[in-house]
Write an enzyme that holds these catalytic residues in place. Structure first.
Site, PDB file in Angstrom:
ATOM      1  N   CYS A   1     -34.060   2.111  18.627  1.00  0.00           N
ATOM      2  CA  CYS A   1     -34.611   1.956  19.977  1.00  0.00           C
ATOM      3  C   CYS A   1     -34.215   3.112  20.895  1.00  0.00           C
ATOM      4  O   CYS A   1     -35.061   3.833  21.405  1.00  0.00           O
ATOM      5  CB  CYS A   1     -34.118   0.649  20.573  1.00  0.00           C
TER       6      CYS A   1
ATOM      7  N   LYS B   1     -39.136  -1.686  30.030  1.00  0.00           N
ATOM      8  CA  LYS B   1     -38.498  -1.604  28.701  1.00  0.00           C
ATOM      9  C   LYS B   1     -38.124  -0.154  28.372  1.00  0.00           C
ATOM     10  O   LYS B   1     -36.999   0.127  27.932  1.00  0.00           O
ATOM     11  CB  LYS B   1     -39.452  -2.148  27.638  1.00  0.00           C
TER      12      LYS B   1
HETATM   13  N1  SAJ Z   1     -23.669   4.773  21.664  1.00  0.00           N
HETATM   14  C1  SAJ Z   1     -22.803   5.824  21.955  1.00  0.00           C
HETATM   15  N2  SAJ Z   1     -22.004   5.710  23.049  1.00  0.00           N
HETATM   16  C2  SAJ Z   1     -22.024   4.607  23.837  1.00  0.00           C
HETATM   17  C3  SAJ Z   1     -22.909   3.550  23.550  1.00  0.00           C
HETATM   18  C4  SAJ Z   1     -23.723   3.659  22.443  1.00  0.00           C
HETATM   19  O1  SAJ Z   1     -22.770   6.844  21.249  1.00  0.00           O
HETATM   20  O2  SAJ Z   1     -21.234   4.572  24.805  1.00  0.00           O
HETATM   21  C5  SAJ Z   1     -24.553   4.877  20.483  1.00  0.00           C
HETATM   22  C6  SAJ Z   1     -24.262   3.812  19.421  1.00  0.00           C
HETATM   23  O3  SAJ Z   1     -23.214   4.187  18.586  1.00  0.00           O
HETATM   24  C7  SAJ Z   1     -25.603   3.776  18.688  1.00  0.00           C
HETATM   25  C8  SAJ Z   1     -26.617   4.058  19.812  1.00  0.00           C
HETATM   26  O4  SAJ Z   1     -25.875   4.616  20.873  1.00  0.00           O
HETATM   27  O5  SAJ Z   1     -25.680   4.822  17.729  1.00  0.00           O
HETATM   28  C9  SAJ Z   1     -27.365   2.838  20.306  1.00  0.00           C
HETATM   29  O6  SAJ Z   1     -26.478   1.721  20.412  1.00  0.00           O
HETATM   30  P1  SAJ Z   1     -26.548   0.711  21.656  1.00  0.00           P
HETATM   31  O7  SAJ Z   1     -25.503  -0.309  21.456  1.00  0.00           O
HETATM   32  O8  SAJ Z   1     -26.508   1.481  22.923  1.00  0.00           O
HETATM   33  O9  SAJ Z   1     -28.013   0.110  21.608  1.00  0.00           O
HETATM   34  P2  SAJ Z   1     -28.930  -0.594  20.469  1.00  0.00           P
HETATM   35  O10 SAJ Z   1     -29.863   0.456  19.930  1.00  0.00           O
HETATM   36  O11 SAJ Z   1     -28.146  -1.369  19.502  1.00  0.00           O
HETATM   37  O12 SAJ Z   1     -29.767  -1.631  21.392  1.00  0.00           O
HETATM   38  C10 SAJ Z   1     -30.462  -1.154  22.531  1.00  0.00           C
HETATM   39  C11 SAJ Z   1     -30.105  -2.052  23.735  1.00  0.00           C
HETATM   40  N3  SAJ Z   1     -30.624  -1.442  24.968  1.00  0.00           N
HETATM   41  C12 SAJ Z   1     -29.795  -1.206  26.024  1.00  0.00           C
HETATM   42  O13 SAJ Z   1     -28.610  -1.465  26.000  1.00  0.00           O
HETATM   43  C13 SAJ Z   1     -30.441  -0.654  27.247  1.00  0.00           C
HETATM   44  C14 SAJ Z   1     -30.719  -3.441  23.530  1.00  0.00           C
HETATM   45  O14 SAJ Z   1     -30.521  -4.257  24.674  1.00  0.00           O
HETATM   46  C15 SAJ Z   1     -32.233  -3.313  23.265  1.00  0.00           C
HETATM   47  O15 SAJ Z   1     -32.840  -4.579  23.056  1.00  0.00           O
HETATM   48  C16 SAJ Z   1     -32.399  -2.483  22.019  1.00  0.00           C
HETATM   49  O16 SAJ Z   1     -31.858  -1.169  22.272  1.00  0.00           O
HETATM   50  C17 SAJ Z   1     -33.885  -2.418  21.708  1.00  0.00           C
HETATM   51  O17 SAJ Z   1     -34.299  -3.103  20.753  1.00  0.00           O
HETATM   52  O18 SAJ Z   1     -34.639  -1.767  22.437  1.00  0.00           O
END
Ligand code: SAJ
Length: 433
Positions: free
Chosen positions: A286, A232
């Protein structure tokens, strides 16, 4: 539909002589993971009790309502309550399965606080019957599942707990199965995603798998608890490191005077390159938190993961600095597009866009217009700053400076022509994609 699980055989030869548990599943913590999981389990026929310390949450759920916004969740919870398969309580009941989905926040020293998990374990210890299976879903530092078993062993000397490394089954099973669902797609991903199930012993993993395989369409992969805990943390650290690469690249590109979006689009045409998207920093509950769990467990060697966290935090500071440069260069109105922590979601907590907007509003409030399709009113932090919530049309008509903080779909039709004559900072490269 009945729960596809024979509890009489699953709970061993003494099952018939033990008191019957009140519920088949007790989900401890009715937050963003616990409530959707409880409702999905109920929709698959399980008799579920959701447990929360908040009486208000319990009342809301018992009335068939939801206290959090998540696509399809309101319908699922109201249906589950109507069938009587989902109820909520502030008290932990007796159950066949206990699922712990409570917060594991960071302390101010960037170390994990597992006190809510320990409190859940203590509450379960007062009720658990032999044959039950306890599953931790909360994102946790390595060793937490064993700590849960230890807490229960201390409070219940009458029970034999499983021991990590031993093949011997205990009176109860204890396992770790991290949630992996994406906010905004939680209900769908709960069912579709593969799951990793780590037992303190192999028997614990198999017993926990019986619950997940009843509703998960993806694969249920078994391993040991320590591996599952590390998996995780690894998933979210991997994403954080990759976003940090994109964010650092965006700062380098600014220094070099080249367009980072062009660089990424062209570099990604290489068959083995897949750079993520820069933004105004990393938010959510997360990705910006979990890597610290790994760093704090191995501070001397987790150098890249720590640096990635620092790079992503710095990107928010850098973005605000750039926006202030524009705000101070122009006398007129400033429109900030988006407050959420990522696109197409109404969650403003742990959001770099929100932090930047609040900081600007505190010093330049009278000039700040906020455009957020997911807000009916301005979040309370903006009270007294002079900033106001505006429609996109109003912002386009009257702002001199436009900053894209979140690339919501509602903004994606915008083209550079809509911003003619204005100063624009597009932190998400929305108009280049
Ligand atoms: N972000 C960027 N650039 C990107 C992708 C994301 O700046 O190319 C930013 C987003 O804007 C946001 C942050 O990252 O601020 C996180 O967004 P996210 O979509 O990457 O992830 P979360 O926090 O919504 O969900 C993550 C997911 N983990 C992964 O993709 C490895 C989800 O599957 C998990 O269940 C979740 O964390 C969790 O609960 O741990």
């Amino acid at each position: 539909m009945n729960a596809p699980f024979d509890t009489a055989t699953a709970f061993g030869p003494d099952a018939a002589t033990q008191p019957a548990p009140d519920h088949q599943v007790a989900v401890i913590g009715l937050g963003y993971i616990g409530l959707p999981t409880a409702a999905v389990l109920a929709s698959y026929g399980w008799n579920v009790c959701g447990v929360d310390v908040s009486e208000k949450v319990v009342e809301t759920v018992n009335a068939g309502g939801v206290h959090i916004e998540e696509r399809d969740l309101d319908r699922l919870v109201s249906e589950a309550c109507e069938t009587g398969r989902l109820t909520a309580s502030t008290e932990v009941p007796t159950a066949h399965f206990y699922m712990i989905a409570v917060p594991t926040p960071l302390t101010d020293k960037n170390t994990p606080d597992i006190s809510y998990v320990e409190a859940a374990a203590r509450a379960i210890a007062s009720k658990v019957l032999p044959g039950a299976c306890i599953i931790v879903e909360s994102t946790s530092p390595v060793g937490t599942t064993e700590r849960v078993a230890q807490v229960i062993a201390e409070l219940r000397p009458d029970l034999k707990l499983p021991v990590f490394g031993s093949q011997e089954a205990g009176d109860i099973a204890v396992a770790y199965c991290p949630e992996r669902v994406l906010p905004g797609k939680i209900v769908r991903e709960l069912v579709q995603n593969d799951r990793v199930i780590g037992g303190i012993t192999p028997d614990c993993a198999e017993r926990a798998k019986a619950l997940y395989s009843s509703f998960v369409e993806g694969d249920c992969l078994t391993t040991n608890a320590r591996v599952a805990e590390t998996v995780k943390l690894t998933e979210n650290s991997f994403r954080d490191v990759n976003i940090a690469f994109a964010n650092e690249l965006s700062v380098i590109a600014d220094d070099l005077g080249v367009d980072v979006w062009d660089v990424i689009a062209l570099a990604n045409r290489h068959p083995r390159v897949n750079i993520l998207q820069p933004g105004p920093g990393v938010g959510g509950h997360c990705i910006a938190v979990d890597p610290w769990f790994l760093v704090s467990s191995a501070p001397k060697v987790a150098r890249l993961i720590r640096t990635a966290r620092e790079v992503n935090d710095f990107k928010a500071v850098y973005s605000e600095r750039r926006i202030r440069g524009l705000v101070d260069a122009m006398p007129g109105k400033v429109a900030l597009l988006g407050l959420a922590f990522k696109p197409d979601i109404d969650d403003f907590r742990e959001s770099p866009a929100m932090e930047i907007a609040l900081s600007l509003a505190r010093t330049r409030g009278q000039r700040i217009m906020l455009v957020e399709p997911y807000a009916d009113e301005l979040p309370s932090g903006f009270a007294g700053t002079g900033a106001h919530l505006a429609s996109l049309d109003e912002a386009l008509a009257s702002a001199e400076v436009i900053v894209v903080l979140v690339d919501h779909t509602a903004f994606k039709h915008l083209t550079p022509a809509d911003f003619a004559g204005k100063m624009v900072y597009d932190t998400r490269g929305m108009m280049k994609r």
